[in-house]
Scaffold this motif. Structure first.
Motif, PDB file in Angstrom:
ATOM      1  N   ALA A 249      39.880  56.966  46.874  1.00  0.00           N
ATOM      2  CA  ALA A 249      38.720  57.569  46.232  1.00  0.00           C
ATOM      3  C   ALA A 249      39.162  58.233  44.930  1.00  0.00           C
ATOM      4  CB  ALA A 249      38.080  58.595  47.157  1.00  0.00           C
ATOM      5  N   GLY A 250      38.304  58.145  43.932  1.00  0.00           N
ATOM      6  CA  GLY A 250      38.636  58.712  42.639  1.00  0.00           C
ATOM      7  C   GLY A 250      38.568  57.651  41.560  1.00  0.00           C
ATOM      8  N   PRO A 251      39.073  57.937  40.376  1.00  0.00           N
ATOM      9  CA  PRO A 251      39.045  56.969  39.280  1.00  0.00           C
ATOM     10  C   PRO A 251      39.808  55.678  39.659  1.00  0.00           C
ATOM     11  CG  PRO A 251      39.587  59.156  38.459  1.00  0.00           C
ATOM     12  CD  PRO A 251      39.616  59.245  39.951  1.00  0.00           C
ATOM     13  N   VAL A 252      39.264  54.531  39.271  1.00  0.00           N
ATOM     14  CA  VAL A 252      39.931  53.249  39.522  1.00  0.00           C
ATOM     15  C   VAL A 252      40.988  53.062  38.450  1.00  0.00           C
ATOM     16  CG1 VAL A 252      39.642  50.777  39.831  1.00  0.00           C
ATOM     17  CG2 VAL A 252      37.801  52.340  40.495  1.00  0.00           C
ATOM     18  N   LEU A 253      42.246  52.890  38.891  1.00  0.00           N
ATOM     19  CA  LEU A 253      43.370  52.869  37.956  1.00  0.00           C
ATOM     20  C   LEU A 253      43.990  51.490  37.830  1.00  0.00           C
ATOM     21  CD1 LEU A 253      45.204  56.131  39.090  1.00  0.00           C
ATOM     22  CD2 LEU A 253      43.518  55.891  37.255  1.00  0.00           C
ATOM     23  N   ARG A 254      44.499  51.231  36.645  1.00  0.00           N
ATOM     24  CA  ARG A 254      45.358  50.061  36.428  1.00  0.00           C
ATOM     25  C   ARG A 254      46.779  50.477  36.781  1.00  0.00           C
ATOM     26  NH1 ARG A 254      42.364  49.491  31.268  1.00  0.00           N
ATOM     27  NH2 ARG A 254      41.179  47.547  31.274  1.00  0.00           N
ATOM     28  N   VAL A 255      47.315  49.880  37.855  1.00  0.00           N
ATOM     29  CA  VAL A 255      48.634  50.320  38.309  1.00  0.00           C
ATOM     30  C   VAL A 255      49.757  49.765  37.453  1.00  0.00           C
ATOM     31  CG1 VAL A 255      47.838  50.587  40.683  1.00  0.00           C
ATOM     32  CG2 VAL A 255      48.812  48.400  39.971  1.00  0.00           C
ATOM     33  N   HIS A 256      49.479  48.738  36.638  1.00  0.00           N
ATOM     34  CA  HIS A 256      50.559  48.146  35.852  1.00  0.00           C
ATOM     35  C   HIS A 256      50.865  48.935  34.580  1.00  0.00           C
ATOM     36  CE1 HIS A 256      47.490  46.623  33.097  1.00  0.00           C
ATOM     37  NE2 HIS A 256      46.845  46.162  34.145  1.00  0.00           N
ATOM     38  N   SER A 257      49.993  49.862  34.204  1.00  0.00           N
ATOM     39  CA  SER A 257      50.283  50.679  33.031  1.00  0.00           C
ATOM     40  C   SER A 257      51.185  51.845  33.441  1.00  0.00           C
ATOM     41  CB  SER A 257      48.986  51.208  32.411  1.00  0.00           C
ATOM     42  OG  SER A 257      48.255  51.978  33.350  1.00  0.00           O
ATOM     43  N   ASP A 258      51.909  52.378  32.486  1.00  0.00           N
ATOM     44  CA  ASP A 258      52.844  53.460  32.788  1.00  0.00           C
ATOM     45  C   ASP A 258      52.599  54.619  31.823  1.00  0.00           C
ATOM     46  OD1 ASP A 258      54.909  54.921  33.870  1.00  0.00           O
ATOM     47  OD2 ASP A 258      56.485  53.878  32.743  1.00  0.00           O
TER      48      ASP A 258
ATOM     49  N   PRO B 205      49.815  55.015  35.190  1.00  0.00           N
ATOM     50  CA  PRO B 205      48.550  54.336  35.477  1.00  0.00           C
ATOM     51  C   PRO B 205      47.389  55.001  34.746  1.00  0.00           C
ATOM     52  CG  PRO B 205      49.813  54.623  37.479  1.00  0.00           C
ATOM     53  CD  PRO B 205      50.522  55.417  36.417  1.00  0.00           C
ATOM     54  N   GLU B 206      46.485  54.177  34.215  1.00  0.00           N
ATOM     55  CA  GLU B 206      45.356  54.718  33.477  1.00  0.00           C
ATOM     56  C   GLU B 206      44.049  54.179  34.040  1.00  0.00           C
ATOM     57  OE1 GLU B 206      45.305  51.424  29.844  1.00  0.00           O
ATOM     58  OE2 GLU B 206      46.214  53.391  29.514  1.00  0.00           O
ATOM     59  N   PRO B 207      42.964  54.933  33.943  1.00  0.00           N
ATOM     60  CA  PRO B 207      41.682  54.481  34.490  1.00  0.00           C
ATOM     61  C   PRO B 207      41.075  53.363  33.650  1.00  0.00           C
ATOM     62  CG  PRO B 207      41.409  56.567  33.347  1.00  0.00           C
ATOM     63  CD  PRO B 207      42.883  56.300  33.378  1.00  0.00           C
ATOM     64  N   PHE B 208      40.220  52.575  34.293  1.00  0.00           N
ATOM     65  CA  PHE B 208      39.496  51.536  33.580  1.00  0.00           C
ATOM     66  C   PHE B 208      38.508  52.176  32.604  1.00  0.00           C
ATOM     67  CE2 PHE B 208      41.110  49.000  36.981  1.00  0.00           C
ATOM     68  CZ  PHE B 208      41.160  47.695  36.484  1.00  0.00           C
ATOM     69  N   PRO B 209      38.289  51.546  31.465  1.00  0.00           N
ATOM     70  CA  PRO B 209      37.274  52.069  30.535  1.00  0.00           C
ATOM     71  C   PRO B 209      35.869  51.843  31.076  1.00  0.00           C
ATOM     72  CG  PRO B 209      38.141  49.972  29.743  1.00  0.00           C
ATOM     73  CD  PRO B 209      38.986  50.362  30.931  1.00  0.00           C
ATOM     74  N   HIS B 210      34.913  52.577  30.539  1.00  0.00           N
ATOM     75  CA  HIS B 210      33.551  52.525  31.056  1.00  0.00           C
ATOM     76  C   HIS B 210      32.917  51.140  30.932  1.00  0.00           C
ATOM     77  CE1 HIS B 210      32.841  52.997  26.729  1.00  0.00           C
ATOM     78  NE2 HIS B 210      31.650  52.460  26.953  1.00  0.00           N
ATOM     79  N   ASN B 211      33.308  50.366  29.892  1.00  0.00           N
ATOM     80  CA  ASN B 211      32.656  49.074  29.677  1.00  0.00           C
ATOM     81  C   ASN B 211      33.096  48.000  30.674  1.00  0.00           C
ATOM     82  OD1 ASN B 211      35.233  48.884  28.648  1.00  0.00           O
ATOM     83  ND2 ASN B 211      34.644  47.787  26.795  1.00  0.00           N
ATOM     84  N   GLU B 212      34.090  48.299  31.502  1.00  0.00           N
ATOM     85  CA  GLU B 212      34.532  47.332  32.510  1.00  0.00           C
ATOM     86  C   GLU B 212      33.958  47.639  33.885  1.00  0.00           C
ATOM     87  OE1 GLU B 212      38.600  46.114  32.617  1.00  0.00           O
ATOM     88  OE2 GLU B 212      38.924  46.503  30.493  1.00  0.00           O
ATOM     89  N   GLU B 213      33.160  48.699  33.974  1.00  0.00           N
ATOM     90  CA  GLU B 213      32.580  49.072  35.264  1.00  0.00           C
ATOM     91  C   GLU B 213      31.670  47.993  35.849  1.00  0.00           C
ATOM     92  OE1 GLU B 213      29.901  51.373  38.094  1.00  0.00           O
ATOM     93  OE2 GLU B 213      29.320  50.407  36.210  1.00  0.00           O
ATOM     94  N   PRO B 214      30.842  47.300  35.043  1.00  0.00           N
ATOM     95  CA  PRO B 214      30.016  46.223  35.609  1.00  0.00           C
ATOM     96  C   PRO B 214      30.844  45.110  36.261  1.00  0.00           C
ATOM     97  CG  PRO B 214      29.170  46.875  33.474  1.00  0.00           C
ATOM     98  CD  PRO B 214      30.486  47.566  33.635  1.00  0.00           C
TER      99      PRO B 214
ATOM    100  N   ARG C 278      32.050  61.155  34.251  1.00  0.00           N
ATOM    101  CA  ARG C 278      32.709  61.511  32.998  1.00  0.00           C
ATOM    102  C   ARG C 278      33.174  60.272  32.239  1.00  0.00           C
ATOM    103  NH1 ARG C 278      36.424  66.796  34.654  1.00  0.00           N
ATOM    104  NH2 ARG C 278      34.679  68.086  35.436  1.00  0.00           N
ATOM    105  N   GLY C 279      32.374  59.213  32.320  1.00  0.00           N
ATOM    106  CA  GLY C 279      32.675  57.985  31.587  1.00  0.00           C
ATOM    107  C   GLY C 279      33.752  57.123  32.211  1.00  0.00           C
ATOM    108  N   VAL C 280      34.134  57.400  33.476  1.00  0.00           N
ATOM    109  CA  VAL C 280      35.203  56.657  34.138  1.00  0.00           C
ATOM    110  C   VAL C 280      34.674  56.018  35.421  1.00  0.00           C
ATOM    111  CG1 VAL C 280      37.457  56.813  35.260  1.00  0.00           C
ATOM    112  CG2 VAL C 280      37.001  58.153  33.193  1.00  0.00           C
TER     113      VAL C 280
END
Length: 248
Positions: free
Chosen positions: A140-149, A151-160, A173-175
């Protein structure tokens, strides 16, 4: 009423078919290499990726010649019977040409070849039909890209897209955010297309590209030695995967 010629659909793409001359050229090239090298290896490819095959070709270009794909033509070049084989013993190798296999001609000693390919197994993303090698659950929480170092959350435009792939995300909060844990896949279960795409998006690699040596023909003796017992991974798209003729 006759159909208007203006309504005719014309395809703008055209795939050139392999001609008899192309097949004859490949057969000739394979047979030329039979005469040139000490060993001919039959190899099988798992988790087929053209990019990694090109890497293999590049790394072996000075010490080997590799052919991949068009198995029936390669088998014909070797000869599938004692009467048709190009050199003694080759029919035993030709009869094993099935699926995602290729030929590697080289003078390198067998131990060097097997050790090199045993060590070459870069990780890659699984495809639909592959078995999940582990259970992946997004917390639960922000969906993260685990391959970044880090890890960073997905941008809002990829939510769909995340929602389309089965995630019950909401925007906070846009995440893109999960209110509850979400299990992407279960260990040992075949992956769906949506699961495979989601694993790729979050950066989870579950398969390894592997070249497994299956058999070796030796020019001096004409003997064929069975050498491989490894397991390769196939994709749901079919055993041919992304076959391409590959030579170096």
């Amino acid at each position: 009423m006759p159909r208007s010629k203006r309504a005719k659909i014309v395809s703008l793409t055209k795939v050139a078919k392999k001609t008899r001359e192309d097949k004859s050229t490949l057969i000739e090239e394979v047979q030329q290499n039979i005469e040139k090298w000490k060993y001919c290896w039959l190899f099988e490819v798992g988790a087929m990726r053209n990019a990694y095959l090109k890497t293999v070709r590049k790394l072996w270009k000075d010490s080997a010649r590799i052919f991949f794909g068009r198995g029936a033509v390669m088998a014909k070049a070797l000869g599938t019977t004692v009467e048709e084989e190009h050199r003694p013993g080759l029919h035993k190798l030709a009869k094993q040409i099935k699926g995602q296999v290729g030929l590697l001609f080289t003078d390198s000693e067998p131990s060097e070849v097997t050790e090199w390919f045993d060590d070459f197994h870069p990780p890659d993303f699984a495809r639909a039909g592959n078995l999940a090698t582990r259970t992946v659950t997004l917390p639960a929480g922000p969906v993260l890209r685990v391959h970044s170092d880090p890890p960073e959350p997905f941008p809002h435009n990829e939510e769909p897209q995340l929602r389309k792939l089965g995630l019950g995300t909401v925007m906070k909060r846009g995440v893109p955010t999960l209110d509850a844990p979400h299990r992407v896949c279960a260990e040992g279960k075949p992956l769906t297309a949506e699961q495979a795409q989601l694993l790729k998006l979050i950066g989870e690699r579950m398969v390894e590209f592997r070249v497994v040596m299956r058999a070796r023909w030796e020019a001096e003796s004409g003997e064929v030695t069975q050498v491989g017992s490894g397991v390769v991974v196939e994709d749901e798209e079919g055993k041919s995967g992304e076959d391409e003729e590959m030579s170096s």
